[in-house]
Design a protein around this motif. Sequence first.
Motif, PDB file in Angstrom:
ATOM      1  N   ALA A  16     -54.483  -4.058  45.868  1.00 59.65           N
ATOM      2  CA  ALA A  16     -55.905  -4.333  46.093  1.00 59.65           C
ATOM      3  C   ALA A  16     -56.650  -3.059  46.476  1.00 59.65           C
ATOM      4  O   ALA A  16     -57.779  -2.823  46.014  1.00 59.65           O
ATOM      5  CB  ALA A  16     -56.077  -5.404  47.167  1.00 59.65           C
ATOM      6  N   LEU A  17     -56.033  -2.240  47.312  1.00 59.53           N
ATOM      7  CA  LEU A  17     -56.665  -0.986  47.705  1.00 59.53           C
ATOM      8  C   LEU A  17     -56.698   0.004  46.544  1.00 59.53           C
ATOM      9  O   LEU A  17     -57.668   0.747  46.380  1.00 59.53           O
ATOM     10  CB  LEU A  17     -55.924  -0.375  48.892  1.00 59.53           C
ATOM     11  N   VAL A  18     -55.647   0.003  45.731  1.00 60.56           N
ATOM     12  CA  VAL A  18     -55.635   0.878  44.557  1.00 60.56           C
ATOM     13  C   VAL A  18     -56.724   0.463  43.581  1.00 60.56           C
ATOM     14  O   VAL A  18     -57.429   1.309  43.016  1.00 60.56           O
ATOM     15  CB  VAL A  18     -54.251   0.846  43.879  1.00 60.56           C
ATOM     16  N   ALA A  19     -56.893  -0.836  43.373  1.00 55.48           N
ATOM     17  CA  ALA A  19     -57.933  -1.328  42.467  1.00 55.48           C
ATOM     18  C   ALA A  19     -59.331  -0.956  42.979  1.00 55.48           C
ATOM     19  O   ALA A  19     -60.221  -0.592  42.190  1.00 55.48           O
ATOM     20  CB  ALA A  19     -57.814  -2.840  42.305  1.00 55.48           C
ATOM     21  N   LYS A  20     -59.525  -1.042  44.278  1.00 55.37           N
ATOM     22  CA  LYS A  20     -60.810  -0.653  44.872  1.00 55.37           C
ATOM     23  C   LYS A  20     -61.062   0.831  44.654  1.00 55.37           C
ATOM     24  O   LYS A  20     -62.190   1.249  44.343  1.00 55.37           O
ATOM     25  CB  LYS A  20     -60.810  -0.989  46.364  1.00 55.37           C
ATOM     26  N   ASP A  21     -60.016   1.639  44.803  1.00 58.25           N
ATOM     27  CA  ASP A  21     -60.148   3.072  44.589  1.00 58.25           C
ATOM     28  C   ASP A  21     -60.453   3.370  43.121  1.00 58.25           C
ATOM     29  O   ASP A  21     -61.285   4.230  42.811  1.00 58.25           O
ATOM     30  CB  ASP A  21     -58.856   3.765  45.017  1.00 58.25           C
ATOM     31  N   ALA A  22     -59.785   2.663  42.223  1.00 63.23           N
ATOM     32  CA  ALA A  22     -60.033   2.846  40.787  1.00 63.23           C
ATOM     33  C   ALA A  22     -61.484   2.543  40.446  1.00 63.23           C
ATOM     34  O   ALA A  22     -62.117   3.266  39.652  1.00 63.23           O
ATOM     35  CB  ALA A  22     -59.097   1.951  39.975  1.00 63.23           C
ATOM     36  N   ALA A  23     -62.034   1.489  41.024  1.00 68.41           N
ATOM     37  CA  ALA A  23     -63.431   1.142  40.776  1.00 68.41           C
ATOM     38  C   ALA A  23     -64.366   2.242  41.255  1.00 68.41           C
ATOM     39  O   ALA A  23     -65.388   2.542  40.613  1.00 68.41           O
ATOM     40  CB  ALA A  23     -63.765  -0.187  41.457  1.00 68.41           C
ATOM     41  N   PHE A  24     -64.019   2.867  42.380  1.00 68.61           N
ATOM     42  CA  PHE A  24     -64.824   3.977  42.898  1.00 68.61           C
ATOM     43  C   PHE A  24     -64.854   5.131  41.900  1.00 68.61           C
ATOM     44  O   PHE A  24     -65.904   5.701  41.608  1.00 68.61           O
ATOM     45  CB  PHE A  24     -64.236   4.437  44.236  1.00 68.61           C
ATOM     46  N   ILE A  73     -62.228  11.085  36.272  1.00 67.75           N
ATOM     47  CA  ILE A  73     -61.541  10.123  35.404  1.00 67.75           C
ATOM     48  C   ILE A  73     -60.029  10.273  35.535  1.00 67.75           C
ATOM     49  O   ILE A  73     -59.283   9.310  35.333  1.00 67.75           O
ATOM     50  CB  ILE A  73     -61.992  10.277  33.935  1.00 67.75           C
ATOM     51  N   ALA A  74     -59.558  11.463  35.913  1.00 66.33           N
ATOM     52  CA  ALA A  74     -58.125  11.647  36.159  1.00 66.33           C
ATOM     53  C   ALA A  74     -57.668  10.786  37.335  1.00 66.33           C
ATOM     54  O   ALA A  74     -56.594  10.164  37.289  1.00 66.33           O
ATOM     55  CB  ALA A  74     -57.823  13.117  36.422  1.00 66.33           C
ATOM     56  N   ALA A  75     -58.471  10.744  38.391  1.00 65.90           N
ATOM     57  CA  ALA A  75     -58.130   9.920  39.552  1.00 65.90           C
ATOM     58  C   ALA A  75     -58.126   8.442  39.177  1.00 65.90           C
ATOM     59  O   ALA A  75     -57.267   7.673  39.619  1.00 65.90           O
ATOM     60  CB  ALA A  75     -59.114  10.198  40.691  1.00 65.90           C
ATOM     61  N   TRP A  76     -59.093   8.043  38.360  1.00 68.75           N
ATOM     62  CA  TRP A  76     -59.141   6.638  37.886  1.00 68.75           C
ATOM     63  C   TRP A  76     -57.886   6.302  37.093  1.00 68.75           C
ATOM     64  O   TRP A  76     -57.269   5.245  37.306  1.00 68.75           O
ATOM     65  CB  TRP A  76     -60.385   6.433  37.020  1.00 68.75           C
ATOM     66  N   ALA A  77     -57.493   7.187  36.183  1.00 70.46           N
ATOM     67  CA  ALA A  77     -56.315   6.927  35.354  1.00 70.46           C
ATOM     68  C   ALA A  77     -55.062   6.813  36.220  1.00 70.46           C
ATOM     69  O   ALA A  77     -54.188   5.972  35.956  1.00 70.46           O
ATOM     70  CB  ALA A  77     -56.152   8.033  34.321  1.00 70.46           C
ATOM     71  N   ALA A  78     -54.954   7.639  37.249  1.00 72.10           N
ATOM     72  CA  ALA A  78     -53.805   7.565  38.143  1.00 72.10           C
ATOM     73  C   ALA A  78     -53.730   6.204  38.823  1.00 72.10           C
ATOM     74  O   ALA A  78     -52.659   5.577  38.886  1.00 72.10           O
ATOM     75  CB  ALA A  78     -53.892   8.677  39.189  1.00 72.10           C
ATOM     76  N   ASP A  79     -54.857   5.734  39.334  1.00 70.74           N
ATOM     77  CA  ASP A  79     -54.891   4.413  39.975  1.00 70.74           C
ATOM     78  C   ASP A  79     -54.505   3.312  38.988  1.00 70.74           C
ATOM     79  O   ASP A  79     -53.722   2.404  39.313  1.00 70.74           O
ATOM     80  CB  ASP A  79     -56.291   4.135  40.527  1.00 70.74           C
ATOM     81  N   GLU A  80     -55.059   3.367  37.787  1.00 73.76           N
ATOM     82  CA  GLU A  80     -54.770   2.332  36.796  1.00 73.76           C
ATOM     83  C   GLU A  80     -53.294   2.342  36.400  1.00 73.76           C
ATOM     84  O   GLU A  80     -52.688   1.276  36.197  1.00 73.76           O
ATOM     85  CB  GLU A  80     -55.649   2.526  35.554  1.00 73.76           C
ATOM     86  N   ASP A  81     -52.704   3.530  36.316  1.00 78.51           N
ATOM     87  CA  ASP A  81     -51.278   3.590  36.002  1.00 78.51           C
ATOM     88  C   ASP A  81     -50.443   2.985  37.126  1.00 78.51           C
ATOM     89  O   ASP A  81     -49.437   2.311  36.868  1.00 78.51           O
ATOM     90  CB  ASP A  81     -50.864   5.040  35.744  1.00 78.51           C
ATOM     91  N   LEU A  82     -50.842   3.217  38.376  1.00 78.49           N
ATOM     92  CA  LEU A  82     -50.134   2.593  39.502  1.00 78.49           C
ATOM     93  C   LEU A  82     -50.205   1.072  39.426  1.00 78.49           C
ATOM     94  O   LEU A  82     -49.270   0.375  39.835  1.00 78.49           O
ATOM     95  CB  LEU A  82     -50.732   3.062  40.832  1.00 78.49           C
ATOM     96  N   LEU A  83     -51.312   0.564  38.898  1.00 78.20           N
ATOM     97  CA  LEU A  83     -51.503  -0.883  38.777  1.00 78.20           C
ATOM     98  C   LEU A  83     -50.793  -1.470  37.560  1.00 78.20           C
ATOM     99  O   LEU A  83     -50.817  -2.675  37.343  1.00 78.20           O
ATOM    100  CB  LEU A  83     -53.002  -1.205  38.700  1.00 78.20           C
ATOM    101  N   GLY A  84     -50.175  -0.603  36.748  1.00 81.68           N
ATOM    102  CA  GLY A  84     -49.494  -1.073  35.538  1.00 81.68           C
ATOM    103  C   GLY A  84     -50.400  -1.211  34.338  1.00 81.68           C
ATOM    104  O   GLY A  84     -50.003  -1.797  33.325  1.00 81.68           O
ATOM    105  N   HIS A  85     -51.610  -0.656  34.419  1.00 76.91           N
ATOM    106  CA  HIS A  85     -52.583  -0.777  33.327  1.00 76.91           C
ATOM    107  C   HIS A  85     -52.549   0.457  32.430  1.00 76.91           C
ATOM    108  O   HIS A  85     -53.574   1.062  32.128  1.00 76.91           O
ATOM    109  CB  HIS A  85     -53.985  -0.968  33.903  1.00 76.91           C
ATOM    110  N   VAL A  86     -51.361   0.829  31.994  1.00 76.16           N
ATOM    111  CA  VAL A  86     -51.195   2.074  31.245  1.00 76.16           C
ATOM    112  C   VAL A  86     -51.910   2.008  29.903  1.00 76.16           C
ATOM    113  O   VAL A  86     -52.633   2.942  29.517  1.00 76.16           O
ATOM    114  CB  VAL A  86     -49.702   2.383  31.043  1.00 76.16           C
ATOM    115  N   LYS A  87     -51.728   0.921  29.157  1.00 76.30           N
ATOM    116  CA  LYS A  87     -52.374   0.794  27.846  1.00 76.30           C
ATOM    117  C   LYS A  87     -53.891   0.785  27.976  1.00 76.30           C
ATOM    118  O   LYS A  87     -54.603   1.401  27.179  1.00 76.30           O
ATOM    119  CB  LYS A  87     -51.892  -0.469  27.145  1.00 76.30           C
TER     120      LYS A  87
END
Length: 274
Positions: A191-199, A219-233
Amino acid sequence: MKRALTFIGVTALCLVVAPAAVAATQTASAGNVTATFTFQEKVPNFHGLQLSIARGGTVVYDQPVVAKFCDTLCWPGPVTGGRPAVQVVDLEHDGEPDVVLNLYSGGAHCCTVLQVFSFDPGTMTYVKTERTFGDPDARIVDLRHDGQFEFLTADDSFAYEFTDFAGSGLPIEIETFAGGQFTDVTRSYPALVAKDAAFWLKAFKGTARDHYSDSVGVIAAWAADEDLLGHVKLANRYLAQQAKAGHLNAPFAAGGTKFVAHLQKFLRRRGYLH
């Protein structure tokens, strides 16, 4: 997008020059443990930093403060948030309080240094573990309100990696401490990672005002968060779209598809991608 400060997400703050007035003595206690941190106050040349730890009123540790990163020239930290430099907290949730000393390397830029002092019953004194977090602060928090504590910070390895410091995005990082080691547990807090990704996604879209002239750091920080969430594709698809649209740029570094290739290698090396 303002360029005066490095972008650090919703979970960390960029460090700034220390205030002109800092207490010369700070004391913290928990259970039968009391830690006293003293120093001579002279901004920016602090000196005489000393840490004393007592158990049941008996001093068992009393040493000058020395850090690998800033030796004897460290400043009392943190320099933001108004928190004391010394805390006594049961980090390992074992009934034995640890002493945490927050230091700063000095100046207007970099670096947070944390020292954790854990009691060793074999020697009846305290053993020091040191961790340098870079520019982000590292706050002790109880994220799940269960009496177990984490360090809430950001990943400083992203600074300068894709653009200059001012345009770099530093994604959320959460660590725990046990057995003399810090462990990254960021994936356990989606949940915290998703909030950070939205930021970071909002920050990236905000660069449209400057025609995406320096957009790759956030956008690099966003991609890192999304990868942690399993949203690689999802992340790869969005990056490809933005590269094709000409939205991935940096003043003095690679943009477009070259940036995407660099980013993916970096994320794999840093453990965001498996």
